[in-house]
Design an enzyme around this catalytic site. Structure first.
Site, mmCIF file in Angstrom:
data_model
loop_
_atom_site.group_PDB
_atom_site.id
_atom_site.type_symbol
_atom_site.label_atom_id
_atom_site.label_comp_id
_atom_site.label_asym_id
_atom_site.label_seq_id
_atom_site.Cartn_x
_atom_site.Cartn_y
_atom_site.Cartn_z
ATOM 1 N N GLU A 1 -64.310 -46.180 3.939
ATOM 2 C CA GLU A 1 -65.169 -45.625 2.870
ATOM 3 C C GLU A 1 -66.619 -46.052 3.085
ATOM 4 O OE1 GLU A 1 -63.867 -43.351 1.344
ATOM 5 O OE2 GLU A 1 -61.739 -43.831 1.607
ATOM 6 N N GLU B 1 -66.437 -37.449 8.140
ATOM 7 C CA GLU B 1 -65.264 -38.172 8.618
ATOM 8 C C GLU B 1 -65.547 -38.850 9.965
ATOM 9 O OE1 GLU B 1 -62.894 -38.357 6.453
ATOM 10 O OE2 GLU B 1 -61.217 -39.219 7.579
#
Lengths: 502, 502
Positions: free
Chosen positions: B268, B297
């Site tokens: 994260e 990502e």
């Protein structure tokens, strides 16, 4: 368009506005609790954008058109029906929003935003010269606001009415006058008494974790639904209702002082109980909304003081507190009860005891009223402030930080707001006396843990009324009489007379 | 109105929209972290109100008028100028928002909202018959959406493009084909190797408080600014950027498993670093916004795996981890490094290792593509799913809960979204190889704690580009070539070949 359709339009407009306002409230809560330090500038931009959008919604001319269709229609024949109440309050809000010219609203927003920053910097430095210009500007603009809103008797009324609908300066001067005289007299008797509580037992070590657990136990026992709310830690505690099922309480902890977190939490919980008790089927309209700051404060002060600092309450909770805190081993209930009710004139309002608290409020009211009337210049405010502290409380602040500069309210534009704090105490005592008439000996009830009975009484008489009645009318509906300072005066004389043996 | 004025109108409209969206994001964060249980129904009403308002803003016909004035004007001559980029992306978003009929958008919103609830109930019960109808409905509506958006080659392209602008099914099939073949081959070699890591040392006791402190130490060392962000605990971790200076990371803790919180947090944080590195002067416009989920990502997976699961990283952090966790006393760096890189075919995507993870993604991509094309019926999905797990990973789920029903994505309408997870790994490896070319041996750099050097490279090449380039073009700008799966394949072969001695 029929009256029904107009009403539906207003109802939907109102609900949507309230949902959007809840985002702003959530963002405020987050600003006080969890926001990272560097997130503040962006948050201010977010809030400004939403405020602009909400202002446009609240001054939408269609509101005025819809209201015109409704006023006088069959739908609002019964003045205490939800429809009539909503139309009355929508009109009140719309009038207020549209009477203040946008130029003035923007100038005041800037001045008060700047005022808060200047206050934060100036206060610790006792920098009156730095603070004075913003205070002058805020008062000048606030006078303009009062003129724009309009009034019959007194400029101050226009401001007061924003926070306490229907209240007047004349009435408050009368009530406060009686309360002041009685309080000053009581204070002199207490100070002359040889019997004194020993507050030192509250200044032992109370671990933070235990304080938090105890505070949560207490509010859950009193009836606050922790599945429909939270308790978090902040620098300046508040209650914030985000909507049905979501009430945020906040507090702060001092491991060296028992009273701060607990009574602060109970106070905010009193606000939260009022909020949780509003009729949720009317959420998003005035009928489902708190009527005034004074009524709000009556609920918080009732739970904090009339309940939370009572002997009955502690007959129930004292064994529980002793189980949580080593510092209370061997301490008796009586000395503890006396300690939490120590009366001691002090300079700082937010730390004041039940007896002296109202004197702090009166001083601010008298000074701001004189400033609004033009009987006093800003330059004279510090001296007027200190003179009143000397007269009412017998003390004088050595610094401006603990004197005229102690509260942020004026710098933030909260002028005409202070009286609601004392009104809350007055309403609270009057409601409490009525509850006692209807429910019997409340100290016995509290000692048995019968908190739900008292809460249910408040729910029915006050919380579920939402904005149905303005404060004085609500008081009449619940107690059968107009605002009467004797209830508070008698309560203080009785309680503190017994404690101090005078 | 001049082009300049049109641009200014769009810029302000865009910024205000983004500020309002930030309220929704904050409310989402709160829903995942601190909201009281009973606050959810009200929160859903708040979100619906704001969503309606934002939809109206995003489809405001004035956007189309302003864009028409700008397109072809001098202001957008240079296609990589902020103005041209913003106009390009505003057009893309406006076209998407206005192409989908409101009726369809509402139906899909209802179906996916219902889909999530049904999934939550049906999954633990393996209730395929209960889940199937909503899945059918969501896929049927999604096909309608794809038709409404339009496409040249392939219906799936219309969906994919929402998440990964410029990506095509054709290209993904080619790249995934090469990656699948290489991965399956590698996996077979690893499984045949007699050398195996011992992951049991990760399943000792790791106190939550120590895990949180270590996770914060790690992300602060890697370059995440904790004064401009937070780390909180949730059931399903995510990163949420609220705006400049305010990035919310979340994680979850398992005291019996070392990897979950730490690598989840680093993942994260990778998203968060991308967000913190966007050009804040362009905040509120596409130029200041992340370009795609795949690029997002790529940043999270780079920090989680290419950095966080590398030997260089742990040469730096291993003594620090040993100082925090008793469970690591006497454990050597090499067995620890092997343990965190254990490859083991498993049923659950979110728990998969670096090698098998992409196979999970390909299975979902192949199944949803076949469903969209009509080559497969929903009724056949479970069997198709299981057959592919058997073929690629050599395992078969005994339950639907761990098979076709394991992800909520399809029920939530996230169709055409899964490929971005594998694209992220592909982009990440290609960027990382380029960074190594420019910065020298990255394992040596990480072992020295030179994380800032790598981050600054990402900042300049990727983060500060915002939405300037679509993903494939960004890849070309940074690495000088088109998407090439060899970088990821070579990395996996090298790293896991060495670890398993194959």
């Amino acid at each position: 368009m029929t009256a029904d359709q107009a009403y539906q339009w207003l109802e939907q407009h109102s609900r949507e506005t309230v949902y959007l306002e809840a985002f702003s409230a959530l963002a405020n809560w987050d600003q006080a609790t969890y926001i990272p330090r560097k997130g503040h500038p962006h948050r201010a931009q977010m809030q400004a954008t939403l405020a602009k959008l909400l202002h446009a919604r609240n001054t939408d001319p269609r509101i005025g058109e819809m209201l015109a269709r409704l006023e006088g229609s069959d739908l609002v024949q019964n003045p205490t029906s939800p429809q009539a109440v909503n139309v009355r309050e929508w009109r009140r809000a719309y009038a207020l929003q549209t009477k203040i010219p946008e130029r003035l609203a923007v100038e005041l927003a800037q001045a008060t935003s700047e005022g808060q920053s200047v206050w934060e910097e100036a206060r610790p430095k006792n920098d009156w010269e730095g603070f004075k210009p913003v205070l002058k500007r805020v008062f000048a603009l606030t006078r303009e606001v009062a003129e724009a809103i309009g009034y019959t008797e007194e400029r101050y009324d226009a401001l007061l009415d924003q926070y306490e609908p229907g209240a007047t300066t004349r009435q408050i001067e009368a009530v406060f006058g009686e309360l002041r005289q009685a309080t000053v007299g009581l204070l002199q008797r207490l100070e002359a008494s040889p019997r004194k509580p020993d507050p030192s037992l509250l200044h032992r070590h109370f671990p933070r974790v235990a304080q938090e657990a105890f505070a949560k136990e207490v509010i859950a026992t009193l009836g606050f639904d922790l599945e429909a709310g939270r308790l978090d830690t902040v620098a300046h505690p508040f209650m914030l209702g985000l909507g049905p099922g979501d009430v945020r309480l906040t507090t702060r902890y001092d491991e060296g002082f028992f009273s701060m977190a607990l009574f602060g939490t109970i106070h905010e919980m009193g606000h939260g109980l009022y909020y949780q008790g509003l009729p949720s089927e009317h959420y998003g309209t005035p009928m489902g909304t708190e009527i005034s700051l004074g009524i709000h404060e009556s609920q918080s002060r009732t739970w904090e003081n009339l309940v939370g600092r009572s002997l009955g309450f502690w007959r129930y909770f004292w064994p529980r507190a002793q189980a949580r805190f080593e510092a209370f081993q061997g301490v008796g209930l009586e000395p503890f009860y006396a300690a939490i009710n120590t009366v001691q004139p002090s300079l700082i309002r937010v730390e004041a005891d039940e007896v002296t608290y109202n004197l702090h409020i009166m001083i601010r009211f008298e000074v701001e009223l004189a400033l609004l009337r033009g009987e006093l210049e800003i330059d004279q405010a510090p001296e007027a402030w200190d003179a009143k502290y000397q007269e009412y409380l017998g003390i004088r602040s050595p610094t401006l930080a603990d004197g005229v500069m102690q509260d942020m309210h004026w710098a933030s534009g909260l002028i005409g707001y202070f009286p609601t704090y004392a009104l809350g105490n007055l309403y609270g005592a009057q409601f409490f006396a009525q509850a006692e008439r209807e429910l019997g000996d409340l100290q016995e009830l509290l000692a048995r843990g019968g908190f739900a009975t008292l809460l249910e009484w408040q729910r029915e008489k006050i919380h579920r009324q939402g904005s149905r009645y303005w404060p004085r009318e609500l008081l009449r509906q619940v107690t059968g009489e107009d605002l009467n300072p004797r209830y508070l005066i008698d309560y203080l004389n009785r309680k503190f007379g017994a404690l101090y043996g005078v």
